[in-house]
Design a protein around this motif. Sequence first.
Motif, PDB file in Angstrom:
ATOM      1  N   LEU A  17       0.802  -1.235   0.000  1.00  0.00           N
ATOM      2  CA  LEU A  17       0.000   0.000   0.000  1.00  0.00           C
ATOM      3  C   LEU A  17       0.829   1.277   0.000  1.00  0.00           C
ATOM      4  O   LEU A  17       1.998   1.301   0.378  1.00  0.00           O
ATOM      5  CB  LEU A  17      -0.984   0.004   1.167  1.00  0.00           C
ATOM      6  N   ASP A  18       0.170   2.331  -0.457  1.00  0.00           N
ATOM      7  CA  ASP A  18       0.697   3.684  -0.365  1.00  0.00           C
ATOM      8  C   ASP A  18       0.326   4.222   1.023  1.00  0.00           C
ATOM      9  O   ASP A  18      -0.816   4.078   1.456  1.00  0.00           O
ATOM     10  CB  ASP A  18       0.052   4.549  -1.452  1.00  0.00           C
ATOM     11  N   TYR A  19       1.280   4.843   1.715  1.00  0.00           N
ATOM     12  CA  TYR A  19       1.016   5.298   3.095  1.00  0.00           C
ATOM     13  C   TYR A  19      -0.070   6.366   3.152  1.00  0.00           C
ATOM     14  O   TYR A  19      -0.835   6.428   4.100  1.00  0.00           O
ATOM     15  CB  TYR A  19       2.300   5.850   3.725  1.00  0.00           C
ATOM     16  N   ARG A  20      -0.136   7.211   2.106  1.00  0.00           N
ATOM     17  CA  ARG A  20      -1.116   8.314   2.129  1.00  0.00           C
ATOM     18  C   ARG A  20      -2.500   7.842   1.704  1.00  0.00           C
ATOM     19  O   ARG A  20      -3.497   8.272   2.252  1.00  0.00           O
ATOM     20  CB  ARG A  20      -0.654   9.446   1.206  1.00  0.00           C
ATOM     21  N   TYR A  21      -2.532   6.996   0.660  1.00  0.00           N
ATOM     22  CA  TYR A  21      -3.815   6.500   0.138  1.00  0.00           C
ATOM     23  C   TYR A  21      -3.831   4.994   0.379  1.00  0.00           C
ATOM     24  O   TYR A  21      -3.380   4.226  -0.480  1.00  0.00           O
ATOM     25  CB  TYR A  21      -3.951   6.816  -1.356  1.00  0.00           C
ATOM     26  N   GLN A  22      -4.336   4.581   1.527  1.00  0.00           N
ATOM     27  CA  GLN A  22      -4.147   3.189   1.932  1.00  0.00           C
ATOM     28  C   GLN A  22      -5.056   2.207   1.189  1.00  0.00           C
ATOM     29  O   GLN A  22      -4.910   1.004   1.350  1.00  0.00           O
ATOM     30  CB  GLN A  22      -4.297   3.071   3.451  1.00  0.00           C
ATOM     31  N   ASP A  23      -5.941   2.736   0.363  1.00  0.00           N
ATOM     32  CA  ASP A  23      -6.746   1.860  -0.499  1.00  0.00           C
ATOM     33  C   ASP A  23      -6.070   1.687  -1.869  1.00  0.00           C
ATOM     34  O   ASP A  23      -6.672   1.180  -2.810  1.00  0.00           O
ATOM     35  CB  ASP A  23      -8.166   2.414  -0.673  1.00  0.00           C
ATOM     36  N   CYS A  24      -4.800   2.117  -1.962  1.00  0.00           N
ATOM     37  CA  CYS A  24      -4.069   2.074  -3.237  1.00  0.00           C
ATOM     38  C   CYS A  24      -2.748   1.336  -3.103  1.00  0.00           C
ATOM     39  O   CYS A  24      -2.112   1.364  -2.051  1.00  0.00           O
ATOM     40  CB  CYS A  24      -3.749   3.495  -3.716  1.00  0.00           C
ATOM     41  N   ILE A  25      -2.337   0.728  -4.216  1.00  0.00           N
ATOM     42  CA  ILE A  25      -0.998   0.170  -4.340  1.00  0.00           C
ATOM     43  C   ILE A  25      -0.054   1.294  -4.763  1.00  0.00           C
ATOM     44  O   ILE A  25      -0.448   2.192  -5.503  1.00  0.00           O
ATOM     45  CB  ILE A  25      -0.976  -0.982  -5.385  1.00  0.00           C
ATOM     46  N   SER A  60      10.990  14.670   2.602  1.00  0.00           N
ATOM     47  CA  SER A  60      10.948  15.899   1.793  1.00  0.00           C
ATOM     48  C   SER A  60      10.404  17.054   2.623  1.00  0.00           C
ATOM     49  O   SER A  60       9.546  16.864   3.484  1.00  0.00           O
ATOM     50  CB  SER A  60      10.041  15.701   0.569  1.00  0.00           C
ATOM     51  N   ALA A  61      10.921  18.254   2.336  1.00  0.00           N
ATOM     52  CA  ALA A  61      10.374  19.488   2.914  1.00  0.00           C
ATOM     53  C   ALA A  61      10.336  20.519   1.793  1.00  0.00           C
ATOM     54  O   ALA A  61      11.154  21.434   1.747  1.00  0.00           O
ATOM     55  CB  ALA A  61      11.248  19.967   4.074  1.00  0.00           C
ATOM     56  N   PRO A  62       9.403  20.325   0.822  1.00  0.00           N
ATOM     57  CA  PRO A  62       9.419  21.164  -0.383  1.00  0.00           C
ATOM     58  C   PRO A  62       9.055  22.616  -0.082  1.00  0.00           C
ATOM     59  O   PRO A  62       8.322  22.868   0.868  1.00  0.00           O
ATOM     60  CB  PRO A  62       8.371  20.500  -1.278  1.00  0.00           C
ATOM     61  N   PRO A  63       9.541  23.586  -0.896  1.00  0.00           N
ATOM     62  CA  PRO A  63      10.430  23.368  -2.034  1.00  0.00           C
ATOM     63  C   PRO A  63      11.913  23.402  -1.661  1.00  0.00           C
ATOM     64  O   PRO A  63      12.759  23.260  -2.534  1.00  0.00           O
ATOM     65  CB  PRO A  63      10.089  24.547  -2.954  1.00  0.00           C
ATOM     66  N   GLU A  64      12.218  23.623  -0.362  1.00  0.00           N
ATOM     67  CA  GLU A  64      13.630  23.749   0.011  1.00  0.00           C
ATOM     68  C   GLU A  64      14.398  22.445  -0.193  1.00  0.00           C
ATOM     69  O   GLU A  64      15.547  22.448  -0.591  1.00  0.00           O
ATOM     70  CB  GLU A  64      13.761  24.200   1.480  1.00  0.00           C
ATOM     71  N   PHE A  65      13.711  21.300   0.104  1.00  0.00           N
ATOM     72  CA  PHE A  65      14.418  20.028   0.021  1.00  0.00           C
ATOM     73  C   PHE A  65      13.471  18.932  -0.453  1.00  0.00           C
ATOM     74  O   PHE A  65      12.377  18.764   0.089  1.00  0.00           O
ATOM     75  CB  PHE A  65      14.995  19.649   1.397  1.00  0.00           C
ATOM     76  N   ILE A  66      13.892  18.222  -1.480  1.00  0.00           N
ATOM     77  CA  ILE A  66      13.105  17.091  -1.980  1.00  0.00           C
ATOM     78  C   ILE A  66      13.868  15.820  -1.629  1.00  0.00           C
ATOM     79  O   ILE A  66      14.990  15.606  -2.096  1.00  0.00           O
ATOM     80  CB  ILE A  66      12.901  17.167  -3.521  1.00  0.00           C
ATOM     81  N   GLY A  67      13.272  15.009  -0.767  1.00  0.00           N
ATOM     82  CA  GLY A  67      13.930  13.796  -0.287  1.00  0.00           C
ATOM     83  C   GLY A  67      13.186  12.553  -0.705  1.00  0.00           C
ATOM     84  O   GLY A  67      12.965  12.303  -1.885  1.00  0.00           O
ATOM     85  N   GLY A  68      12.743  11.767   0.284  1.00  0.00           N
ATOM     86  CA  GLY A  68      12.176  10.440   0.033  1.00  0.00           C
ATOM     87  C   GLY A  68      10.763  10.422  -0.495  1.00  0.00           C
ATOM     88  O   GLY A  68      10.227   9.335  -0.746  1.00  0.00           O
ATOM     89  N   GLU A  69      10.129  11.589  -0.657  1.00  0.00           N
ATOM     90  CA  GLU A  69       8.794  11.671  -1.277  1.00  0.00           C
ATOM     91  C   GLU A  69       7.801  10.699  -0.647  1.00  0.00           C
ATOM     92  O   GLU A  69       7.016  10.041  -1.334  1.00  0.00           O
ATOM     93  CB  GLU A  69       8.892  11.388  -2.794  1.00  0.00           C
ATOM     94  N   GLY A  70       7.850  10.580   0.702  1.00  0.00           N
ATOM     95  CA  GLY A  70       6.908   9.718   1.424  1.00  0.00           C
ATOM     96  C   GLY A  70       7.362   8.278   1.527  1.00  0.00           C
ATOM     97  O   GLY A  70       6.738   7.479   2.226  1.00  0.00           O
ATOM     98  N   LEU A  71       8.466   7.921   0.858  1.00  0.00           N
ATOM     99  CA  LEU A  71       8.938   6.524   0.880  1.00  0.00           C
ATOM    100  C   LEU A  71      10.250   6.385   1.649  1.00  0.00           C
ATOM    101  O   LEU A  71      10.923   5.355   1.549  1.00  0.00           O
ATOM    102  CB  LEU A  71       9.113   6.005  -0.555  1.00  0.00           C
ATOM    103  N   GLU A  72      10.608   7.428   2.442  1.00  0.00           N
ATOM    104  CA  GLU A  72      11.899   7.379   3.141  1.00  0.00           C
ATOM    105  C   GLU A  72      12.007   6.201   4.117  1.00  0.00           C
ATOM    106  O   GLU A  72      13.078   5.615   4.284  1.00  0.00           O
ATOM    107  CB  GLU A  72      12.222   8.706   3.837  1.00  0.00           C
ATOM    108  N   LYS A  73      10.867   5.790   4.737  1.00  0.00           N
ATOM    109  CA  LYS A  73      10.927   4.647   5.676  1.00  0.00           C
ATOM    110  C   LYS A  73      11.295   3.357   4.934  1.00  0.00           C
ATOM    111  O   LYS A  73      12.090   2.557   5.415  1.00  0.00           O
ATOM    112  CB  LYS A  73       9.588   4.471   6.395  1.00  0.00           C
ATOM    113  N   ASP A  74      10.689   3.153   3.767  1.00  0.00           N
ATOM    114  CA  ASP A  74      11.020   1.977   2.952  1.00  0.00           C
ATOM    115  C   ASP A  74      12.478   2.010   2.521  1.00  0.00           C
ATOM    116  O   ASP A  74      13.167   0.984   2.516  1.00  0.00           O
ATOM    117  CB  ASP A  74      10.132   1.926   1.696  1.00  0.00           C
ATOM    118  N   LEU A  75      12.939   3.209   2.152  1.00  0.00           N
ATOM    119  CA  LEU A  75      14.322   3.350   1.687  1.00  0.00           C
ATOM    120  C   LEU A  75      15.305   3.148   2.839  1.00  0.00           C
ATOM    121  O   LEU A  75      16.352   2.512   2.670  1.00  0.00           O
ATOM    122  CB  LEU A  75      14.502   4.724   1.027  1.00  0.00           C
ATOM    123  N   GLN A  76      14.946   3.670   4.023  1.00  0.00           N
ATOM    124  CA  GLN A  76      15.798   3.454   5.206  1.00  0.00           C
ATOM    125  C   GLN A  76      15.888   1.962   5.526  1.00  0.00           C
ATOM    126  O   GLN A  76      16.961   1.445   5.850  1.00  0.00           O
ATOM    127  CB  GLN A  76      15.244   4.222   6.415  1.00  0.00           C
TER     128      GLN A  76
END
Length: 511
Positions: A206-214, A242-258
């Motif tokens: 699932l997507d963390y933000r839209y939990q009814d979605c892959i 991410s903390a846009p627009p100053e910094f674009i990081g894991g785009e909500g997937l940083e936990k998976d990437l960590q």
Amino acid sequence: MNNFLFVAAENDAIPECKAGGMGDVVRDVPRQISERGDKVHVVVPAYSRLHVNGTFRTNLNFQLRGFTYTAELYEVPPKKEFRNITHYVIHHPEIEAGDIAHIYHNDPTEPFYTDAIKYFIFCTAVAEAIKQEVFGKLDVVHLHDWHTSLLLFLRRYHNSYSVLKELRFVYSIHNLAIQGIRPFDDNYSSVTNWFPQVDYDAAELLDYRYQDCINLMAVGIRLADAVHTVSPSYKEDILLPSAPPEFIGGEGLEKDLQQANNEGRLFGILNGCNYKNIRRAKKRTIYRNIIKAIFLWLQEESKKYKAHFLAHTGEKVVPFLVNPPEFICASVARLTEQKFYFFKRSPEALEEILKKLEKINGVFMLLGTGAPEYEKFLRQMSRENKNFIFINGQSEDVIDSIYFESDLYFMPSLFEPCGISQMLAMRNGHPVLVHNTGGLKDTVSHMKTGFKFDGDTYDEKISNMLKSFDEVLDIFLNDKKTWSEIRANAKKVRFTWEKSVDAYYKLLYAL
């Protein structure tokens, strides 16, 4: 001999199959592998057009939506032959060409609706081909971006494709911002509609933000044996939120990437650049090539709505055939938020740059197509500023000329997984001015091979971008020795695929 399969949405080794940098990678890495004496098969969708000059190889039958689907596998001729590399496309009538580079669909009201359907069909056909050993006995399957991650879903959950578990699967992230999010249920373009017989674990997909979605980008990160980002600095960036627009990081997937990083599955390896057999433009043909391209575009039905603007661009360029400007600042890119957010949010900064250029008889030349709102914004800027030349089309001849003849290559990307444009400009001995982010950090050395700007806040970034631009023009005008040294250093630096693929073998392929 190791046997590889590359699966991607783009492949620039065959004609008319590139929208961005992914196409370059899928072209160049197999060539390096073949030089090592290993074998590579590369497969992409046919998009209802790429199979036309191909040789039919086999039918692939598989189950989708409770029906038997039949896709056709074709071998296709590459632009250039390399031993041990075979290129394929998969044709099915529902794998259609999109409106972006005749590859991707732009579905503004329901993102990824059409693309998900065609990549569901494509990936299942590839899984069937692997199962039938159409590509022989494989050692490594290398997937690229969300369009191909469904193979990992099939490997994990589909009873018919458990044979995929015997192979090593590598997943490359080219653009983390585009994630391929679709509903699990209650939609024609949903997982359950296309795979009604598959018993899957939604919590794992699932997507963390839209939990009814892959989230298909997340599927790649969570289920691959090795995950790869296309530069070391981008790997570090995406481990943070991410903390846009100053910094674009894991785009909500940083936990998976960590987690992938903690498990020793995440690797940052810089993309390479090609330094052999380069397609070169002739000297002093840039304005001629632009006018020629405009005449060709004006004959295209799809460009009719841009005809007035293209004519306006041609009108601006014609005087340069006799009196060329003394300084060309240039950018070539898809018109997206990633590439030109700073300009769209702060048009006054772009106007300021144009004023600075006007004082030295300079122009800013920007070539690209993409998001309609960015095209519209840049067309308007071109109408209002006589030294802003916006070339709203795609032409290899014009692009080659821009890389060959510009004095400064400008890359103000909001984020950049790797970037190839800065390498292409440097290869021709042209300094680059870049935002200090991702792969641009790893490839440009300030005041040695180019120039960088940064800042802690958005306003600081814009202010420093303008200061850096002043610095560039000052050195160009008043310090020819330093300018020549920066040019020479830029031309000397090498980002070789040989070095990158050494790291692929060791870290990604574990061979």
